[in-house]
Design a protein around this motif. Sequence first.
Motif, short mmCIF file in Angstrom:
data_model
loop_
_atom_site.label_atom_id
_atom_site.label_comp_id
_atom_site.label_asym_id
_atom_site.label_seq_id
_atom_site.Cartn_x
_atom_site.Cartn_y
_atom_site.Cartn_z
N MET A 182 9.80 -4.88 -1.47
CA MET A 182 7.97 -5.82 -1.31
C MET A 182 7.75 -4.24 -1.63
SD MET A 182 8.96 -8.56 -1.58
CE MET A 182 6.86 -9.24 -1.09
N GLU A 183 7.45 -3.35 -0.86
CA GLU A 183 7.03 -2.25 -0.91
C GLU A 183 6.03 -2.17 -2.29
OE1 GLU A 183 5.04 -1.45 1.18
OE2 GLU A 183 6.75 -0.61 3.22
N GLN A 184 7.44 -1.91 -3.15
CA GLN A 184 6.79 -1.44 -4.87
C GLN A 184 5.74 -2.78 -5.30
OE1 GLN A 184 6.87 1.09 -6.95
NE2 GLN A 184 5.45 -0.53 -7.48
N GLU A 185 6.16 -3.86 -5.07
CA GLU A 185 6.44 -4.79 -5.49
C GLU A 185 4.03 -5.61 -4.82
OE1 GLU A 185 6.83 -7.78 -7.23
OE2 GLU A 185 8.28 -6.44 -7.99
N GLU A 207 -4.67 0.91 -4.65
CA GLU A 207 -6.04 1.48 -5.49
C GLU A 207 -6.07 1.64 -6.38
OE1 GLU A 207 -8.70 4.26 -2.59
OE2 GLU A 207 -6.79 4.73 -2.45
N LYS A 208 -5.19 2.85 -7.20
CA LYS A 208 -5.41 2.64 -8.22
C LYS A 208 -5.79 1.50 -9.58
CE LYS A 208 -4.63 7.31 -7.24
NZ LYS A 208 -3.80 7.50 -6.27
N PRO A 209 -6.26 1.20 -10.01
CA PRO A 209 -6.31 0.04 -10.87
C PRO A 209 -5.22 0.33 -11.87
CG PRO A 209 -8.18 0.28 -11.23
CD PRO A 209 -8.26 1.36 -10.07
N THR A 248 5.08 -10.43 6.56
CA THR A 248 3.66 -10.23 7.18
C THR A 248 3.30 -8.58 6.25
OG1 THR A 248 4.00 -8.62 8.67
CG2 THR A 248 3.76 -10.67 9.35
N PHE A 249 1.74 -8.13 5.78
CA PHE A 249 1.72 -6.79 4.98
C PHE A 249 0.29 -6.61 5.26
CE2 PHE A 249 1.13 -10.10 1.87
CZ PHE A 249 -0.27 -9.68 1.30
N LYS A 250 -0.01 -5.17 4.67
CA LYS A 250 -1.22 -4.54 4.92
C LYS A 250 -1.85 -4.45 3.22
CE LYS A 250 -2.24 -3.29 10.05
NZ LYS A 250 -2.29 -2.29 10.66
N ALA A 251 -2.68 -5.04 3.29
CA ALA A 251 -3.23 -5.00 1.30
C ALA A 251 -3.49 -3.62 1.03
CB ALA A 251 -3.83 -5.96 0.87
N ASN A 252 -4.58 -3.06 2.31
CA ASN A 252 -4.50 -2.22 1.96
C ASN A 252 -4.60 -0.59 1.69
OD1 ASN A 252 -7.45 -3.53 0.73
ND2 ASN A 252 -7.67 -4.00 2.87
N ALA A 253 -2.76 -0.32 3.04
CA ALA A 253 -2.72 0.51 3.78
C ALA A 253 -1.47 1.53 2.53
CB ALA A 253 -0.80 0.03 4.19
N PRO A 254 -1.40 2.51 2.39
CA PRO A 254 -0.93 3.53 1.34
C PRO A 254 0.09 3.16 0.97
CG PRO A 254 -0.96 4.51 3.43
CD PRO A 254 -1.58 3.22 3.92
N LYS A 255 0.79 3.84 -0.09
CA LYS A 255 2.12 2.48 -0.96
C LYS A 255 2.95 3.71 -0.11
CE LYS A 255 4.63 4.09 -5.32
NZ LYS A 255 4.24 4.23 -6.67
N GLY A 256 4.00 2.44 -0.25
CA GLY A 256 5.18 2.88 0.70
C GLY A 256 5.04 2.11 1.74
#
Length: 550
Positions: free
Chosen positions: A420-423, A430-432, A449-457
């Motif tokens: 799910m983190e990868q998806e 952030e990087k297109p 539940t998730f935060k779209a703007n959080a860092p990868k992982g």
Amino acid sequence: MMLHIKRFILSTLPVIGFVALSSCQALEKGKTTDNTNGVETITILQTADIHGQLMPHQEMFVENGKFVFKERGGMAHIQTLFKLVKKENPDGTVIVDGGDLIQGSAVAAMSEGDAIAPVIRAMDYDFLIPGNWEVIFGSQKMRSIMESYGKPVVCANIYDESTSAMVYPPYIIKEMKGVKLGFISYNDPEVPIRQNPVFSKGLLFKNLEDNMQPLIKELKEEKGVDILFLVTHLGISKQIYLADQPEIEGVDFVLGNDTHERIRKPLKRKYAQVVEPGGFGSFVGRLDLQVKDGKIVGQNYELIDVDPKKYPADPIVQKIVDEQIAPYKKQMDRVLGYTTQPLYRYLVVENALDNMITDAVRWKTGADIAISNGFRFGTPIVPDASGKAPITYSDIWNMLPVNENVKTGRVTGQQIQNWMEQELHNVFAEKPLERFGGWVIRFSGMELTFKANAPKGERVQSITVGGKPLDLKREYTMAACRRTGEPDHVLCRMPNAKHPKVLDYTVHDVMEEYLKKNGTVSPNIDGRAKVLDLASPVLSQLPNVDYVFR
């Protein structure tokens, strides 16, 4: 180099709106009359991502914060629009389609794309490019269908695996009114990953940096092109990124395709402007350029609604459409069930249509979790005054363009968490160049539940399965569709599933059985996927850009 997904880093895209060129007054909307000062008008018409939708259909719009539905599209109606514009500017109009024509509808699937070709052959397109879905019936079928269009097909990065030769010319040049126009085309280099791997067997998809700068130089310096376009099927994020790179200098416009975004004013970037004309033939992008001495001195852009009432069907094209649909019409119109709720996509995080699909797969298989791709397509199904709308066999093909067998396996909670983190990163990176595929993966039996703007992982905030917190050490059963050509252990891009099993029924079989059992369904958005740091509904993946989907 520039578009290799593993090597580039880009900070958040800045907010830059469209700025009209000021050296000459822009065209009055819809007018193409040239003046007496040596200014000529060039018109570009663009369709994209029609996905086999030959007839008018329901389309969703956002008006005053609400979803509304209107009938739009239809190839014969598009042809009428083409003719009207060409009548306005007969010697200065170029018409292009940006790919994904032969997949996404029942008639396209049942004819393996053959029903689309006679329609395109009768229309006024000047050239076309292949999209990421053109390979769905195999590479040889793609080549034969596109050849049968009887129109030029352009693409600079698809090669024959056995000969290493380009399958199509890399560009096309059109000269009109003394203005030389160049069009270089590219398909998504990730087609063999995005689509079932077997689809594109026999083809190589190379990166843009392999030949883009030499081609730009060739057209500008050797061929004397005045105005240069890139026609790309990459997705809006990568197209915006591309328009900000110095390697693209010399290109005036990126005519983008793939993500069905409805760009209503060009996005002016550092080196080029970017447009994208929606999907399903519901819209036609119209770009009018005023040109003097080979230079753009004014412009106007309009995203035209293809309203069948405003643009009556061209009789020649409509006759061909009817002939192509006729062998399949009885099967296409077969009613499988009814819905009391509108069913549509366009929502990035969760939608009722995919909730219904994944609920049906979980009901049939008994799996803990059922998953489905975040597809971008499927024309809306909208109840009428009776409060119901039929769900037909044709609609099932619109919803699920590949009728693969259902596949099950066992995965750990840790695998689900990592996956799910990868998806989520694929959708919200952030990087297109790190964005990949469609929208958030769809699922049943799980809450996220998730935060779209959080860092990868670090995007996942919580996951529950069956109402209980995800146990990282526990194994869960999961059901998905098989993707022909992928390793047995992969479930919808999740690797290393244990005990994978391909079942003896397809996802279409499941939907027919589910609708027969229930008769009338009322799918809803129930909050199984919640984003905590974006306003709902999320309708686009373009943060920090002057653009609103509507």
